[in-house]
Design a protein around this motif. Structure first.
Motif, PDB file in Angstrom:
ATOM      1  N   LEU A  40       4.860  -3.500   2.772  1.00 35.48           N
ATOM      2  CA  LEU A  40       4.058  -4.796   3.000  1.00 35.48           C
ATOM      3  C   LEU A  40       3.260  -5.130   2.444  1.00 35.48           C
ATOM      4  O   LEU A  40       3.454  -6.789   1.671  1.00 35.48           O
ATOM      5  N   GLY A  41       2.207  -4.847   2.437  1.00 40.88           N
ATOM      6  CA  GLY A  41       0.521  -4.773   1.641  1.00 40.88           C
ATOM      7  C   GLY A  41       0.763  -5.059   0.020  1.00 40.88           C
ATOM      8  O   GLY A  41       0.323  -5.823  -0.994  1.00 40.88           O
ATOM      9  N   ASN A  42       1.350  -3.947  -0.534  1.00 37.97           N
ATOM     10  CA  ASN A  42       1.024  -4.564  -2.281  1.00 37.97           C
ATOM     11  C   ASN A  42       2.895  -5.792  -2.906  1.00 37.97           C
ATOM     12  O   ASN A  42       2.375  -5.950  -4.096  1.00 37.97           O
ATOM     13  N   SER A  43       3.796  -5.727  -1.499  1.00 39.01           N
ATOM     14  CA  SER A  43       4.215  -7.283  -2.323  1.00 39.01           C
ATOM     15  C   SER A  43       3.787  -8.623  -1.641  1.00 39.01           C
ATOM     16  O   SER A  43       3.613  -9.655  -2.403  1.00 39.01           O
ATOM     17  N   THR A  44       2.788  -7.843  -1.059  1.00 35.58           N
ATOM     18  CA  THR A  44       1.936  -9.287  -0.279  1.00 35.58           C
ATOM     19  C   THR A  44       1.342  -9.589  -1.345  1.00 35.58           C
ATOM     20  O   THR A  44       1.179 -11.045  -1.692  1.00 35.58           O
ATOM     21  N   ASN A  65       0.073  -5.516 -11.299  1.00 33.90           N
ATOM     22  CA  ASN A  65       0.843  -4.495 -12.294  1.00 33.90           C
ATOM     23  C   ASN A  65       0.649  -2.964 -11.433  1.00 33.90           C
ATOM     24  O   ASN A  65       1.656  -2.150 -11.144  1.00 33.90           O
ATOM     25  N   LEU A  66      -0.402  -2.520 -10.895  1.00 26.33           N
ATOM     26  CA  LEU A  66      -1.174  -1.725 -10.229  1.00 26.33           C
ATOM     27  C   LEU A  66       0.050  -1.404  -8.643  1.00 26.33           C
ATOM     28  O   LEU A  66       0.750  -0.512  -8.008  1.00 26.33           O
ATOM     29  N   SER A  67       0.263  -2.898  -7.899  1.00 23.51           N
ATOM     30  CA  SER A  67       0.934  -2.946  -6.878  1.00 23.51           C
ATOM     31  C   SER A  67       2.710  -2.406  -7.084  1.00 23.51           C
ATOM     32  O   SER A  67       3.169  -2.232  -6.409  1.00 23.51           O
ATOM     33  N   SER A  68       2.470  -3.134  -8.456  1.00 26.24           N
ATOM     34  CA  SER A  68       4.276  -3.409  -8.800  1.00 26.24           C
ATOM     35  C   SER A  68       4.309  -1.686  -9.316  1.00 26.24           C
ATOM     36  O   SER A  68       5.266  -0.946  -8.632  1.00 26.24           O
ATOM     37  N   LEU A  69       4.190  -0.815  -9.531  1.00 21.52           N
ATOM     38  CA  LEU A  69       3.435   0.501  -9.671  1.00 21.52           C
ATOM     39  C   LEU A  69       3.701   0.660  -8.226  1.00 21.52           C
ATOM     40  O   LEU A  69       4.512   1.763  -8.176  1.00 21.52           O
ATOM     41  N   ASP A  70       2.474   0.761  -6.990  1.00 18.92           N
ATOM     42  CA  ASP A  70       2.787   2.083  -6.071  1.00 18.92           C
ATOM     43  C   ASP A  70       3.884   1.581  -5.788  1.00 18.92           C
ATOM     44  O   ASP A  70       4.150   2.347  -5.348  1.00 18.92           O
ATOM     45  N   LEU A  71       5.061   0.552  -5.194  1.00 21.29           N
ATOM     46  CA  LEU A  71       5.942   0.079  -4.906  1.00 21.29           C
ATOM     47  C   LEU A  71       7.252   1.001  -5.429  1.00 21.29           C
ATOM     48  O   LEU A  71       7.692   2.039  -5.358  1.00 21.29           O
ATOM     49  N   THR A  75       8.863   4.985  -4.188  1.00 18.93           N
ATOM     50  CA  THR A  75      10.071   4.829  -3.819  1.00 18.93           C
ATOM     51  C   THR A  75      10.930   5.944  -4.382  1.00 18.93           C
ATOM     52  O   THR A  75      11.930   5.620  -3.916  1.00 18.93           O
ATOM     53  N   SER A  76      10.036   6.080  -5.246  1.00 17.16           N
ATOM     54  CA  SER A  76      10.461   7.513  -6.059  1.00 17.16           C
ATOM     55  C   SER A  76      10.835   8.566  -5.811  1.00 17.16           C
ATOM     56  O   SER A  76      11.492   9.369  -5.486  1.00 17.16           O
ATOM     57  N   SER A  77       9.991   8.435  -4.336  1.00 17.35           N
ATOM     58  CA  SER A  77       9.238   9.803  -3.455  1.00 17.35           C
ATOM     59  C   SER A  77      10.168   9.761  -2.377  1.00 17.35           C
ATOM     60  O   SER A  77      10.678  10.649  -1.167  1.00 17.35           O
ATOM     61  N   MET A 284      -0.810   3.624  -0.227  1.00 15.96           N
ATOM     62  CA  MET A 284      -0.804   2.581   0.686  1.00 15.96           C
ATOM     63  C   MET A 284      -2.402   2.191   1.547  1.00 15.96           C
ATOM     64  O   MET A 284      -1.991   0.571   1.458  1.00 15.96           O
ATOM     65  N   VAL A 285      -3.289   2.428   0.824  1.00  6.14           N
ATOM     66  CA  VAL A 285      -4.758   1.957   0.622  1.00  6.14           C
ATOM     67  C   VAL A 285      -5.168   1.704   0.208  1.00  6.14           C
ATOM     68  O   VAL A 285      -5.559   0.737   0.214  1.00  6.14           O
ATOM     69  N   ASN A 286      -4.509   1.334  -0.996  1.00  2.00           N
ATOM     70  CA  ASN A 286      -4.445   0.441  -2.075  1.00  2.00           C
ATOM     71  C   ASN A 286      -5.070  -0.875  -1.735  1.00  2.00           C
ATOM     72  O   ASN A 286      -6.155  -1.405  -2.286  1.00  2.00           O
ATOM     73  N   PRO A 287      -3.888  -1.321  -1.578  1.00  2.00           N
ATOM     74  CA  PRO A 287      -4.312  -2.878  -0.602  1.00  2.00           C
ATOM     75  C   PRO A 287      -4.994  -3.363   0.342  1.00  2.00           C
ATOM     76  O   PRO A 287      -4.914  -4.893  -0.168  1.00  2.00           O
ATOM     77  N   LEU A 288      -5.214  -2.578   1.771  1.00  2.00           N
ATOM     78  CA  LEU A 288      -6.126  -2.607   2.366  1.00  2.00           C
ATOM     79  C   LEU A 288      -7.856  -2.639   1.284  1.00  2.00           C
ATOM     80  O   LEU A 288      -8.415  -2.975   1.878  1.00  2.00           O
ATOM     81  N   ILE A 289      -7.574  -1.920   0.478  1.00  2.00           N
ATOM     82  CA  ILE A 289      -8.900  -1.387   0.025  1.00  2.00           C
ATOM     83  C   ILE A 289      -9.616  -2.903  -0.665  1.00  2.00           C
ATOM     84  O   ILE A 289     -10.487  -3.512  -1.142  1.00  2.00           O
TER      85      ILE A 289
END
Length: 312
Positions: A40-44, A65-71, A75-77, A284-289
């Protein structure tokens, strides 16, 4: 050859917390909740960066780019983690483990480089504000992003391939939540001193060196911020840079602990939980920060929701 064929046909067992089965449902709920928040956070952030013209700046280009990477990173794990935590079957196919090994290391190394690029962007914005748009032009932004992604991929191809050459002697139990280099080195039955030396050298290059560069750049940024006469200007620069610095410390701190400690001597449980931290919690916390202290992102979100109500 027989060992390789055995591993290829049988796959691996991801132990996770199977030695504490009473904790599996708790971990399942926490990881599932964290994963949904990550999506939710990174897609937003990606959506806002694309749709809001006010966010078409280098800072939000790198943030998307960071949000795409985090998604992709989670998802890889995480889906495989959830499958293994939910039921009695803890296996992962050989192909799935190899794919996870390559992709996870690729995206992790990419984030190491990308965070340096984002620190450079903040350095130019604060220390060279009059030349910011000239220096951080679209061509340079795309070039820096490409360097981050391709640099991470190169590291993964070399280091993962090197790790997969280790003899396993039929060992299948990976004492971790996922297939990653430290866990695979622990699984090996031969001499892993060379692999550990390569791992430490590469990880120093991708973690300790970038972290040092970022901290030095923030010393210059702090000096520049203190020279800003406007209290509002100081506050805005401080908030923006603080968000990035918190993300940097969370990611690099856990990565250095997980990868730079000797693979054979570090605590098994500590290694597992540290890998869980940088693979699940940090994305998870990256978008919140970035959003909680950022008026531009919150303003863009309000405008998007306002348009949604008008259309509704």
């Amino acid at each position: 050859m027989a060992d390789t064929n055995y591993s290829f046909s049988e796959g691996f067992i991801l132990m996770g917390v199977s030695d504490h089965p009473q904790l599996e449902i708790i971990f399942f709920i926490v990881i599932l909740f964290s994963y949904l928040l990550t999506l939710l956070g990174n897609s937003t952030i990606i959506l806002l960066s694309c749709l809001d013209a006010r966010l078409h700046t280098p800072m939000y280009f790198f943030l998307s780019n960071l949000s795409s990477l985090d998604l992709a990173f989670t998802t890889s794990s995480v889906p495989q983690m959830l499958i293994n935590l939910w039921g009695p079957d803890k296996t992962i196919s050989y192909g799935g483990c190899v794919t996870q090994l390559y992709v996870f290391l690729w995206l992790g190394a990419t984030e190491c480089i990308l965070l340096v690029v984002m620190a450079f962007d903040r350095y130019v914005a604060v220390c060279r504000p009059l030349h910011y748009t000239t220096i951080m032009n679209p061509r340079l932004c795309w070039l820096l992003a490409a360097i981050a992604w391709l640099g991470g991929l190169s590291n993964s191809v070399i280091q993962s391939t090197f790790t997969l050459q280790l003899p396993l002697c039929g060992h299948r139990r990976v004492d971790s939540f996922l297939c990653e280099v430290p866990a695979m080195i622990k699984l090996a039955c031969g001499d892993t001193s060379l692999n550990e030396a390569v791992l430490n050298g590469v990880c120093t290059f991708f973690t300790a060196v970038p972290l040092s560069i970022i901290l030095i750049s923030y010393c210059y940024i702090a000096q520049a911020v203190l020279k800003i006469r406007s209290a509002e200007g100081q506050r805005k620069a401080f908030n923006t840079c603080l968000s990035h610095l918190v993300v940097v410390l969370l990611f690099y701190g856990s990565a250095i602990y997980g990868y730079l400690l000797p693979a054979k001597t570090s605590s098994q449980d500590q290694g597992k939980f540290i890998s869980l931290f940088y693979s699940v919690i940090t994305p998870m916390v990256n978008p919140l920060i970035y959003t909680l202290r950022n008026k531009e992102v919150k303003g863009a979100l309000r405008r998007l929701l306002g348009k949604g109500r008008e259309l509704g």
